[in-house]
Enzyme design. Structure first.
Site, PDB file in Angstrom:
ATOM      1  N   GLU A  71       0.818  -1.223   0.000  1.00 27.08           N
ATOM      2  CA  GLU A  71       0.000   0.000   0.000  1.00 27.08           C
ATOM      3  C   GLU A  71       0.847   1.268   0.000  1.00 27.08           C
ATOM      4  OE1 GLU A  71      -2.603  -3.239   1.738  1.00 27.08           O
ATOM      5  OE2 GLU A  71      -0.535  -2.551   2.062  1.00 27.08           O
ATOM      6  N   PHE A 133     -11.610  -7.682  13.611  1.00 26.41           N
ATOM      7  CA  PHE A 133     -10.468  -8.095  12.794  1.00 26.41           C
ATOM      8  C   PHE A 133     -10.110  -6.987  11.803  1.00 26.41           C
ATOM      9  CE2 PHE A 133      -8.929 -10.295   8.871  1.00 26.41           C
ATOM     10  CZ  PHE A 133      -7.703 -10.696   9.376  1.00 26.41           C
ATOM     11  N   GLN A 134      -8.855  -6.589  11.800  1.00 23.13           N
ATOM     12  CA  GLN A 134      -8.316  -5.550  10.927  1.00 23.13           C
ATOM     13  C   GLN A 134      -9.023  -4.202  11.100  1.00 23.13           C
ATOM     14  OE1 GLN A 134      -7.996  -7.121   6.872  1.00 23.13           O
ATOM     15  NE2 GLN A 134      -5.950  -7.879   7.350  1.00 23.13           N
ATOM     16  N   LYS A 183     -17.270  -1.312   5.277  1.00 23.47           N
ATOM     17  CA  LYS A 183     -17.590  -2.311   4.260  1.00 23.47           C
ATOM     18  C   LYS A 183     -19.077  -2.331   3.930  1.00 23.47           C
ATOM     19  CE  LYS A 183     -16.803  -7.191   3.130  1.00 23.47           C
ATOM     20  NZ  LYS A 183     -16.148  -8.461   3.565  1.00 23.47           N
ATOM     21  N   MET A 495      24.252   8.691   3.085  1.00 23.69           N
ATOM     22  CA  MET A 495      24.203   9.928   3.851  1.00 23.69           C
ATOM     23  C   MET A 495      24.450   9.659   5.335  1.00 23.69           C
ATOM     24  SD  MET A 495      24.056  13.136   3.282  1.00 23.69           S
ATOM     25  CE  MET A 495      23.154  13.538   1.792  1.00 23.69           C
TER      26      MET A 495
END
Length: 587
Positions: A71, A133-134, A183, A495
């Protein structure tokens, strides 16, 4: 019935008869009428109803969805799309880890003022707050790093929210916004009515007022009285498309121009008035110019610490004009003499128009001669043409072979070398500046190539930073995106190593990448991407050209001198005039 591209004509308004559709279909139609043609994302459970609508949109032919491999890659790709086009970038992610994986990309866009609309799936409404969940409160997590955000509880709000989201993301100082959709909202049928772009002005939104003629005249008076003026141009000039107006201002008054990392491309770096980038790794002559100028004209810049060095020594003898669309930036870090809060393109245009009425004698001849002296005495480093390949010469070859390419970068030494040696047109320099996000370059290049398939797109990466989103080679391969990925490979976190050498007595803690480094060529080829290894200077020109000519994506791993440092450099706590490592050519 399910909404398709045949259900409404493109110009239909919200006053048409409503259509019975799902929230997911309403979201996709709302995105369509806001001009969205490309989306980057990754599916998951909570966002599956929306992905079902994505499938319909792709079948109808109006949408191209790029499935990234992470993502974060999706948010950076949307960012690259937005920076290269000036349009709003769009990305999708599911709930929980899908949404949190977007956070770095959202913060990157916020710091660099990039317009994004980020859509996340969420657990169903009855499950919110139950640690389902999630489930993650992405609305709360992202509050400090977005311009605005919404959790949609009623599908009938979707059209209105999408219209507001695009308006807010792209208006004023651009930035990211987030829409969180449970959802069951995506699954629910309702009577959908379109809301066209600009039909709804968000509550509390204030348009910038008229530009004050008094402030314009004060600015012109300071410019015309100045003998050592300097234009200091930032990313706001790119956002507003002000490059033509800045060129006119610079030419009319013969004012030298320096740009920030975000402002690269706002002024032609091949022009004799250009002094390149200023700041920590800016050119010596830009840093000397800002130290000795008597007037600093800041255009769409925010006096960032990487630009100013020790703040009270930055342009210490200069009066300051600050032109910026965001009033919060004015007087934040530096007190100014004249502030013009406006779209910088319109403000500079007004200065140009007003100044044409004045009889003016240019006073910058001696100043320009002094800057030319600095340019000849303190040029950028010219690497030796013997021994190991120097990273600087790789960038010089890129500049020679593809001077008009779109360039994305990761973050580190290679980023600063690219900024120093490449010369870019507006919107052709795409780099994470404010947040300094390693792993930005490759997915950003995907976004640029998706937006501009007929343009050359090159990602300049380091061997450490590229590993942070190396999985996006799979996205390049799947969609045949002809991005050329150049790895400036010194087998270090370059760096970090440079700072450890300079300020930590050469204690190289956890910065050596040589142990465990993959064979990048084999890794690329395992993804179906053509790989090249260049370790000999004799091969550099031909192999780079062959890679650029290759009809597909390519990874070019270039082994460079391990101990090379990026100079000039302003040490922390020092003024811009106290650089180390800059070239000093004897007359």
């Amino acid at each position: 019935m399910t909404l398709t591209s045949r259900s409404f004509s493109q110009g239909s308004s919200k006053h048409e008869n409503p259509v019975w559709i799902t929230g997911a279909d309403a979201l996709m139609d709302s995105l369509k009428i806001h001009g969205v043609k490309v989306i980057f994302g990754y599916p998951g459970g909570a966002i599956l109803p929306i992905y079902d609508a994505v499938h319909k949109a792709e079948q109808d032919g109006w949408l191209k969805h790029y499935m990234v491999r992470h993502e974060q890659g999706g948010s950076h790709a949307a960012d690259g799309y937005a920076r290269s086009t000036g349009e709003v970038g769009v990305c999708f992610g599911t709930s929980g880890p899908g949404a949190t994986n977007l956070v770095t990309g959202i913060a990157t866009a916020q710091m660099d003022s990039v317009p994004l609309v980020v859509v996340t799936g969420q657990v169903p409404r009855p499950a919110i707050g139950t640690d389902a969940f999630q489930e993650t409160d992405i609305f709360g997590i992202t509050l400090p790093i977005v311009k605005h955000s919404w959790v949609i509880r009623d599908p009938s709000d979707i059209a209105k929210v999408v219209s507001e989201a695009f308006f807010i993301a792209s208006s004023g100082r651009p930035g990211p916004v987030l829409i969180d959709i449970p959802k069951d909202v995506g699954q629910e049928f309702f009577n959908y009515q379109r809301v066209l772009p600009g039909e709804i002005i968000p509550k509390g939104f204030k348009r910038n007022g008229e530009i004050n003629d008094c402030d314009i005249n004060k600015a012109i008076k300071l410019i015309e009285d100045s003998k050592r003026p300097l234009l200091y141009v930032g990313g706001g000039a790119i956002s507003s498309g002000a490059h033509d107006e800045i060129k006119t201002l610079a030419k009319n008054y013969q004012i030298p121009v320096t740009t920030t990392l975000m402002g690269k491309g706002a002024f032609d770096e091949k022009d004799n008035l250009s002094v390149g980038m200023l700041g920590m790794h800016g050119t010596a002559y830009a840093n000397f110019a800002v130290t000795e100028c008597d007037l600093l004209i800041a255009i769409g810049a925010r006096f960032d610490d990487r630009v100013t060095g020790k703040l009270d020594t930055f342009a210490p003898n200069a009066k300051v004009i600050h032109i910026d669309i965001d009033p919060a930036e004015v007087n934040k870090n530096r007190r100014v003499d004249v502030a013009i809060v406006a779209d910088v393109s319109k403000a500079v245009l007004k200065i140009n128009e007003q100044s044409l009425k004045n009889k003016f004698t240019c006073q910058t001849k001696n100043w320009l001669e002094k800057i030319d002296f600095w340019k000849h005495k303190h040029p950028l480093y010219d690497p030796p043409k013997e021994g190991e390949i120097y990273p600087q010469e790789v960038l010089l070859k890129v500049r020679e072979l593809l001077p008009e390419a779109y360039i994305t970068t990761d973050v580190g030494q290679h980023q600063m070398w690219a900024a120093q040696y490449l010369r870019n047109s507006p919107r052709k320099w795409i780099s994470s500046a404010g947040l300094g996000t390693m792993g930005f370059g490759l997915p950003a290049a995907i976004g640029v190539k998706a937006a501009l398939p007929n343009s050359d797109v090159i990602c300049i990466a380091g061997d450490a930073s590229v590993l942070m989103n190396i999985q996006e080679l799979g996205t390049l391969s799947q969609y045949g995106l002809k991005v050329k990925l150049i790895i400036i490979n010194n087998r270090w976190q370059g760096m970090v190593r440079q700072w450890q050498e300079s300020f930590y007595d050469e204690r190289y803690s956890s910065s050596d990448m040589s142990c465990g480094e993959p064979d990048f060529v084999k890794l690329a080829e395992s993804f179906g991407v053509k790989g090249y290894l260049i370790s000999d200077r004799k091969e550099l020109q031909n192999d780079l050209k062959n890679a650029f000519d290759h009809d597909g994506p390519a990874l070019i791993n270039i082994l460079v001198r391990r101990g090379e440092n990026c100079y000039p450099m302003v040490p922390p706590g020092k003024s811009n005039a106290q650089m180390v490592g800059y070239v000093n050519c004897e007359d």
